[in-house]
Design an enzyme around this catalytic site. Structure first.
Site, mmCIF file in Angstrom:
data_model
loop_
_atom_site.group_PDB
_atom_site.id
_atom_site.type_symbol
_atom_site.label_atom_id
_atom_site.label_comp_id
_atom_site.label_asym_id
_atom_site.label_seq_id
_atom_site.Cartn_x
_atom_site.Cartn_y
_atom_site.Cartn_z
ATOM 1 C CE1 TYR A 91 -3.115 2.914 0.316
ATOM 2 C CE2 TYR A 91 -2.870 2.974 2.728
ATOM 3 C CZ TYR A 91 -3.524 3.532 1.624
ATOM 4 O OH TYR A 91 -4.186 4.337 1.755
ATOM 5 C CG ASP B 83 -3.839 2.300 -3.628
ATOM 6 O OD1 ASP B 83 -3.226 2.861 -4.650
ATOM 7 O OD2 ASP B 83 -4.447 2.751 -2.885
ATOM 8 C CG HIS C 244 -9.204 1.036 -4.400
ATOM 9 N ND1 HIS C 244 -7.974 1.530 -5.014
ATOM 10 C CD2 HIS C 244 -8.902 2.283 -3.253
ATOM 11 C CE1 HIS C 244 -7.430 2.559 -4.233
ATOM 12 N NE2 HIS C 244 -8.011 2.959 -3.299
#
Length: 250
Positions: free
Chosen positions: A106, A143, A240
């Site tokens: 992340y 991400d 998302h």
């Protein structure tokens, strides 16, 4: 091997939105989660598919965090990137299998007003160095908080100086990661337009005004083993959607 990555924007929230049902429906071998926003004792997922679960939570409660669900026990598990200044936010988990490493990440957001851009640039270099230190081919998901090219964002011109689409972030992504890894989705689908994140504001998802900032990246020697790379835009529960990698590895 079927692998899923999903920024759930709070695992406790998504558990109230059919997360367990989605786990069963997708039936992945490995399911990686970003932005759990929870401590280990706050995460209770009742899913018999995954006997092996690994959590890396941020020191700051309700913030960041990653998790991996596995059907098969990995040879080893590693948390963080061995840099104390970058390892307090629970952003990385690495699992090892016989023929490769799988890493979920992340990536830090540059923030409103790009207040965290310098930190983000330092992170990119440190993360890339960590990936280079691994002694097997790698699959990296998560991400990455950057839309690589104009095709990866609905409104490139109006977002040119916003976090996630600055020249600095895009160049860093190319230089630090795409210089050593392949973007599986864009390699397979060079002209396809799909997004993986939509702002909660302005009905962005309804209008499909999105960004592609969630990726599966692989070492070049693994690219030929990739069967498909998908963006699962029909799955809701977060800002998302999940991204899937189908690959022939043990």
């Amino acid at each position: 091997m079927k692998c899923i990555s999903w920024n759930v924007n709070g695992i406790r929230a998504v558990l109230k939105k059919d997360f367990v049902e989605i786990l069963y429906a997708l039936d992945a071998d490995v399911f990686c989660v970003q932005e759990t926003k929870a401590q280990p004792d706050q995460i209770e997922v009742d899913c018999e598919l995954y006997p092996y679960r690994y959590i890396n939570s941020a020191q700051r409660k309700g913030y960041s965090g990653t998790m991996i669900f596995c059907k098969k026990e990995p040879l080893s598990v590693h948390y963080g990137i061995d840099r104390p200044e970058h390892d307090t936010e629970g952003r990385v988990i690495t699992i090892e299998y016989e023929n490769c490493y799988l890493v979920t990440v992340y990536t830090p957001n540059a923030g409103d007003g790009l207040k965290r851009l310098d930190y983000r640039m330092d992170w990119d270099k440190a993360f890339a160095d960590y990936i280079r230190s691994l002694n097997k081919p790698v699959m990296i998901c998560g991400d990455f908080n950057v839309a690589n090219e104009e095709i990866d964002i609905k409104n490139p011109q109006s977002n040119h100086h916003n976090a996630g689409f600055t020249d600095e972030e895009r160049n860093s992504f190319k230089e630090n990661l795409l210089s050593q890894l392949s973007d599986t989705y864009r390699t397979l689908y060079p002209e396809k337009v799909e997004y993986s994140w939509w702002s909660y504001r302005f009905k962005a998802r309804e209008r499909n005004a999105g960004w592609r900032i969630d990726y599966w990246l692989v070492s070049p020697e693994l690219m030929e083993k990739v069967q498909d790379s998908k963006i699962l835009t029909d799955i809701y529960g977060s800002d998302h959607c999940p991204v899937e990698l189908d690959i022939e590895v043990a």
